[in-house]
Design an enzyme around this catalytic site. Structure first.
Site, PDB file in Angstrom:
ATOM      1  N   ASP A  32      32.136 -21.817  46.731  1.00  0.00           N
ATOM      2  CA  ASP A  32      31.495 -21.277  45.662  1.00  0.00           C
ATOM      3  C   ASP A  32      32.103 -19.801  45.675  1.00  0.00           C
ATOM      4  OD1 ASP A  32      29.743 -20.499  43.185  1.00  0.00           O
ATOM      5  OD2 ASP A  32      29.215 -22.642  43.440  1.00  0.00           O
ATOM      6  N   HIS A 105      26.569 -17.026  41.007  1.00  0.00           N
ATOM      7  CA  HIS A 105      26.832 -18.479  41.089  1.00  0.00           C
ATOM      8  C   HIS A 105      26.582 -19.130  42.218  1.00  0.00           C
ATOM      9  CE1 HIS A 105      28.983 -22.271  40.026  1.00  0.00           C
ATOM     10  NE2 HIS A 105      28.645 -21.821  38.742  1.00  0.00           N
ATOM     11  N   SER A 435      27.592 -27.246  37.411  1.00  0.00           N
ATOM     12  CA  SER A 435      27.340 -26.621  38.401  1.00  0.00           C
ATOM     13  C   SER A 435      25.886 -26.445  39.017  1.00  0.00           C
ATOM     14  CB  SER A 435      27.692 -25.072  37.990  1.00  0.00           C
ATOM     15  OG  SER A 435      28.898 -24.627  38.204  1.00  0.00           O
TER      16      SER A 435
END
Lengths: 662, 82
Positions: A32, A105, A435
């Site tokens: 990520d 994220h 996600s």
């Protein structure tokens, strides 16, 4: 996350899950944007030494030293050579040339999968509670592959290569790209090697819903995860000058609007550009916006950016309305000004008011956090949908998990909106996407791995899929928020994940490398293509008949030729097509006799299973059965659905069926 | 016209490595140098593929595909977060 452990039944059934020592042997690798190691989600209090199997490292770079790793965050690497080769050297004033997460994220996904327990988590008071990852005792290893300019396949492959060397047990990839054939797709290629080493690879299905054929990450050795809602909402009501009230959602916290109705204007009427209704940068006329609440249409630019644009133009508040692309799905955002999101129907009612009243007014009231919302889960509109465009005979997504308005840890380098002008800093953020659902399943897979260390990735996925649910407690079928109607296996796969049931699935559909190689032969892959994907000389046996239908998958997708010259409304033809699928189940529980039950949404499809009873006298015993699908020709784009369930009275082993005519 | 370089992932058939190479990485380097003197490897991969990534012009990539032991020369793809 603060609600999902309870929503998934983990809190209520904590005693059923493995003891701390076993659970802390499992390592979850996350590819990520990196990690914010100072987050309390990576506190290692109470964890024993790093597992002896671990071969990874904590790489040093910008604002990141070896001491940023601990017994929770046991590894952190970054991969930027592909990125830098294409876009030039990383600008270290903008992003860290290290595993440090400047985006948020990666910190969100890794803490969702395996973050430690953190009391008092919240975003501006919203979603307050004790946050934890799905596998709070598991160890985390982060592989930073995504940068400001994207995630490059050469870097992704390098990270997967290293993660295999490092000995992770589960890999979580909340990213995707395109719809390449498996031998040309770096995620599929890397995941094949990981699967061979016993690593379960969980991937997000994509956010291209509700369009059909919108999935990414569809290789059968991947676990493909769609998104559903929680039973939690963040209501914010809009009161109009005509006395009508409408509900929306918001995560705004800050100065309130004046306690009176304010002038209300449609962005499309406060601009000189054709797409001014979208509230894109520099498109609003300040004189027409100043001191008003502005109604903006969703689409094209980020939702939070629209709020920023309204604020910059002097607006006091914003109502963000969905269009047909999003329907009634409401995604909450931590806007920079008082703002709320509303559904398409509400937005249309507001526009009617705006266009008919010479002096329209409105105000927004923020209500905080509400739980117990029903029905829940519902399939998120954005969640990508089947059929599988690469191999229609493999049903994808595999299952859904929570992915809407998920609270988890955040980077200290960026505000909750991710906007450059957002100077706020938060320990936790609430965001949505597949996600977010993917790391839920990654963490749950880690729990199953701890409970059943000898299970293969396919067995773990099978347990998660065959125990997933497709109906609410009141018996009604799961809903799709984009239609308001029952969702289908093309939307939810096997259903919504139920980790407590997955611990003891009864039977599992196992798969090994040879099964996948036979699957590639069934796809008529050349030896070179198989070599690309599986790194070996493997020739399909010309004397052998290979069938995609016989891959021992826990779900069934039947792809049939449509009757040409007909339409969905003109009906089908006569003369049945018969398709057979072979399956083998392995008993993962005590001895027992399982009986099959079959259901179908249409009389035009007959499903029969032979034999109808399977008796197991011991654990790990295997039994095979054959499913025969008999279907009359139907017009193109017709879909029918069904379900096959095996049960011994205690365990229910369910498989979705999707039949499509193309 | 100067062709612009882009990144490729070169998949190689390890079983076709000539016996004169003691290490597969030497074979990779030799294959790369045969099409481009200046190109350097970004990564060599050991587990996920037999091969490496590098920067090549389209012409060099096409030439690379014709070399013995080369399975596929795959252009770099950009993935997005979901």
């Amino acid at each position: 996350t603060t609600r999902t452990p309870s929503f998934l039944g983990l809190d209520q059934n904590a005693a059923m899950f493995p003891e701390s020592e076993t659970a802390s042997e499992v390592i979850v690798g996350v590819l990520d944007t990196g990690v914010w190691p100072e987050s309390p989600s990576f506190d290692d209090t109470g964890l024993g030494p790093v597992p002896s199997s671990w071969k990874g490292e904590c790489e040093v770079g910008t604002n990141f030293t070896k001491s940023h790793c601990n017994r929770k965050l046991i590894g952190a690497r970054y991969f930027a050579r592909g990125y830098e080769a294409t876009l030039g050297p990383i600008d270290e004033t903008k992003e860290s040339r290290s595993p440090r997460d400047d985006d948020g994220h990666g910190t969100h996904t890794s803490s969702t999968a395996a973050g430690s327990v953190v009391a008092g988590a919240n975003l501006f008071g919203y979603a307050a509670g004790t946050a934890r990852g799905m596998a709070p005792r598991a160890r985390v290893a982060v592989y930073k592959v995504c940068w400001l300019g994207g995630c490059f396949s050469s870097d992704i492959l390098a990270a997967l290569d290293k993660a295999i060397d490092d000995n992770v047990n589960v890999l979580s990839l909340s990213l995707g790209g395109g719809m390449s054939d498996y031998y040309r797709d770096s995620v599929a290629i890397g995941a094949f090697a990981a699967m061979e080493k016993g690593i379960l690879v969980s991937c997000s299905a994509g956010n291209a819903g509700p369009s059909a054929y919108s999935l990414s990450n569809v290789a059968p050795w991947l676990t493909t995860v769609g998104a559903g809602t929680l039973d939690r909402d963040f209501p914010a009501f809009v009161s109009l000058g005509n006395g009508k009230n409408f509900s929306g959602v918001s995560l705004y916290r800050g100065d309130s609007l004046p306690g009176k109705l304010l002038p209300f204007v449609y962005a499309g009427n406060a601009t000189n550009v054709t797409n001014g209704n979208l509230c894109m940068t520099d498109t609003l006329i300040p004189e027409k916006v100043k001191g008003k609440i502005v109604l903006c249409d969703r689409g094209v630019n980020p939702r939070v950016q629209k709020g920023s644009v309204v604020k910059a133009a002097g607006g006091l508040g914003m109502v963000l309305t969905n269009t047909a692309a999003n329907g009634e799905e409401l995604v909450a955002d931590a806007h920079l000004l008082p703002a709320t999101a509303v559904g398409q129907t509400t937005g249309e009612a507001m526009k009617k008011y705006l266009f008919s009243d010479p002096n329209p007014t409105a105000t927004i009231l923020f209500e905080g956090t509400k739980v117990g919302i029903e029905p829940s889960p519902v399939v998120a509109a954005f969640s990508s949908r089947g059929p599988n465009s690469i191999t229609p005979e493999i049903l994808k997504p595999d299952l859904i998990a929570p992915g809407v308005n998920i609270l988890a840890s955040w980077s200290g380098a960026v505000g909750p909106t991710g906007l450059a002008e957002d100077s706020r800093r938060v320990g936790f953020n609430i965001i949505s996407g597949t996600s977010m659902s993917c790391p839920h399943v990654s963490g749950l897979a880690a729990l199953l791995k701890a409970a059943h260390p000898d299970w293969s990735p396919a067995a773990i996925r099978s347990a998660l899929m065959t125990t997933a649910y497709t109906a609410y407690k009141n018996g009604k079928l799961l809903q799709d928020v984009s239609t308001g109607k029952p969702s289908t296996p093309f939307d939810h796969g096997a259903g919504h994940v139920d980790p407590v049931s997955a611990l003891n699935p009864g039977l599992v559909y196992d798969l090994n490398v040879d099964d996948y190689l036979n699957f590639l032969c069934a796809l008529n892959y050349t030896s070179a293509q198989i070599n690309n994907l599986a790194r070996r000389n493997f020739s399909c046996d010309a004397r052998k008949t290979y069938s995609v239908n016989d891959l021992n998958y826990p779900s069934f997708a039947v792809s049939l030729p449509a009757k040409m010259g007909t339409t969905a409304s003109s009906g089908g033809g006569t003369g049945s097509t018969v398709v057979k699928h072979a399956r083998t189940v392995t008993n993962a529980g005590p001895p027992g006799t399982y009986k099959v039950s079959v259901s179908s949404s249409s009389d035009s499809v007959k499903i029969s299973v032979e034999p109808g009873t399977l008796t197991f006298s011991q654990t790990n015993e295997k039994k095979s059965y054959t499913v025969t699908f008999s279907a009359t020709p139907m017009p193109p784009n017709t879909n029918e659905f069904g379900r096959i369930e095996w049960s011994d009275g205690k365990y229910v082993v369910g498989s979705p069926v999707a039949i499509s005519w193309t | 016209a100067v062709e612009e370089k882009r990144t490729y992932i070169v998949h190689m058939a390890k079983s076709e490595m000539p016996a004169r190479f003691e290490e597969h990485t030497y074979w990779y380097e030799s294959s790369l140098k045969s099409v481009s003197e200046s190109a350097e490897m970004l990564y060599t991969y050991n587990n996920v593929v037999h091969g490496f990534s590098t920067r090549l012009t389209p012409e060099e990539a096409r030439e690379m595909e014709t070399r013995p032991g080369i399975l596929l020369v795959l252009p770099e793809l950009r993935y997005q977060l979901h």
